[in-house]
Design an enzyme around this catalytic site. Sequence first.
Site, mmCIF file in Angstrom:
data_model
loop_
_atom_site.group_PDB
_atom_site.id
_atom_site.type_symbol
_atom_site.label_atom_id
_atom_site.label_comp_id
_atom_site.label_asym_id
_atom_site.label_seq_id
_atom_site.Cartn_x
_atom_site.Cartn_y
_atom_site.Cartn_z
ATOM 1 N N HIS A 10 -9.647 1.399 4.535
ATOM 2 C CA HIS A 10 -8.414 1.561 5.308
ATOM 3 C C HIS A 10 -8.680 2.522 6.475
ATOM 4 O O HIS A 10 -9.450 3.472 6.343
ATOM 5 C CB HIS A 10 -7.301 2.113 4.404
ATOM 6 N N GLY A 42 2.729 -1.040 4.325
ATOM 7 C CA GLY A 42 2.799 0.381 3.992
ATOM 8 C C GLY A 42 4.246 0.811 3.798
ATOM 9 O O GLY A 42 4.826 0.661 2.721
ATOM 10 N N GLY A 43 4.843 1.331 4.868
ATOM 11 C CA GLY A 43 6.194 1.898 4.801
ATOM 12 C C GLY A 43 7.201 1.012 4.085
ATOM 13 O O GLY A 43 7.966 1.474 3.228
ATOM 14 N N SER A 75 3.151 -2.033 10.407
ATOM 15 C CA SER A 75 4.595 -2.106 10.638
ATOM 16 C C SER A 75 5.178 -3.496 10.351
ATOM 17 O O SER A 75 6.121 -3.935 11.007
ATOM 18 C CB SER A 75 4.949 -1.651 12.061
ATOM 19 N N GLU A 80 -7.087 4.903 7.612
ATOM 20 C CA GLU A 80 -6.841 6.321 7.290
ATOM 21 C C GLU A 80 -8.035 6.911 6.548
ATOM 22 O O GLU A 80 -8.369 8.090 6.726
ATOM 23 C CB GLU A 80 -5.540 6.438 6.476
ATOM 24 N N ASN A 137 0.873 -1.176 0.000
ATOM 25 C CA ASN A 137 0.000 0.000 0.000
ATOM 26 C C ASN A 137 0.911 1.227 0.000
ATOM 27 O O ASN A 137 1.464 1.588 1.040
ATOM 28 C CB ASN A 137 -0.886 -0.041 1.257
ATOM 29 N N TRP A 138 1.064 1.809 -1.179
ATOM 30 C CA TRP A 138 2.010 2.933 -1.296
ATOM 31 C C TRP A 138 1.464 4.218 -0.684
ATOM 32 O O TRP A 138 2.179 5.198 -0.561
ATOM 33 C CB TRP A 138 2.366 3.168 -2.772
ATOM 34 N N LYS A 139 0.184 4.222 -0.355
ATOM 35 C CA LYS A 139 -0.458 5.422 0.210
ATOM 36 C C LYS A 139 -0.201 6.621 -0.700
ATOM 37 O O LYS A 139 -0.129 6.468 -1.912
ATOM 38 C CB LYS A 139 0.002 5.643 1.658
ATOM 39 N N GLY A 193 2.240 2.360 10.741
ATOM 40 C CA GLY A 193 3.193 3.451 10.571
ATOM 41 C C GLY A 193 3.909 3.849 11.847
ATOM 42 O O GLY A 193 4.570 4.880 11.902
ATOM 43 N N GLU A 226 -5.679 -4.751 10.525
ATOM 44 C CA GLU A 226 -4.631 -3.763 10.783
ATOM 45 C C GLU A 226 -4.940 -2.984 12.058
ATOM 46 O O GLU A 226 -5.740 -2.040 12.036
ATOM 47 C CB GLU A 226 -4.552 -2.764 9.625
HETATM 48 P P1 PGA Z 1 2.630 0.316 7.668
HETATM 49 O O1 PGA Z 1 1.170 0.524 6.992
HETATM 50 O O2 PGA Z 1 3.177 -0.960 7.107
HETATM 51 O O3 PGA Z 1 3.421 1.534 7.272
HETATM 52 O O4 PGA Z 1 2.392 0.238 9.144
HETATM 53 C C1 PGA Z 1 0.308 -0.550 6.762
HETATM 54 C C2 PGA Z 1 -0.996 -0.029 6.201
HETATM 55 O O5 PGA Z 1 -1.465 1.028 6.642
HETATM 56 O O6 PGA Z 1 -1.593 -0.667 5.308
#
Ligand code: PGA
Length: 248
Positions: free
Chosen positions: A94, A233-234, A212, A96, A9-11, A172, A166
Amino acid sequence: MRKPIIAGNWKMNKTPYEARQLASALVPLVKEARCDVVICPPFVSLGVVKECIATSNIKLGAQNMHWAESGAYTGEISAAMLKAAGAEYVILGHSERRQYFGETDETVNLRVKAAIAAGITPIICVGETLAQREGGETDAFVTGQTGGALQGLTARQAEAIIIAYEPIWAIGTGVTATDAEANETVGVVRRAVAGVFGADVAQKVRIQYGGSMNPKNASSLMAMPEIDGGLIGGASLRAEDFAKVVLY
Ligand code: PGA
């Protein structure tokens, strides 16, 4: 046996130019992957990324979509548009999106149904806040989110979806749920699916862990019996790191 699926997930990261570089770098690094591999760039990079991964084992996903087929929804993207751009998956609900853009279980459910109708596999995100975990509300909360997202689906539709558990406090932050915590709550999500659609469907649904997840913790998380993959994500923003996760 459920085939594991790991999605990046590149956000809101990477310009189209940078997206091309990242996707191209990834192609040779993940070609031996035993799991399904998906990358989810921002909308404006779907096209360039699709070109880069066309002959690879990497599949394309998007990060959100609207449920309407078309119309006066300025700034929104439909399932048919994603499909035409080559997306086979879409991340929906998600945390967010729920937190910053007002998405609810109801609007996530509308999106899930629209994605399935268009032939796109939804990756539905659920997960609790730290306060909810500390208050002992995790199981009830993720059970409610899961049921809400799947409302009105047939068993055939439900067994093909992906769910990503999640915990919000792990996204994050560098704080990962322990393997046992992640496995336990993924199990709760699976029982929630079983509660609505029965054990057979629940055994088929692939449930990822996200929060994470990185090259260091991927193999032990992936070894847990309930965990069928990761939403990253990251660590998906660097080809080497994402490849290490994918090759766990
Ligand atoms: P993260 O994000 O790996 O940076 O914690 C995961 C996500 O929000 O899908």
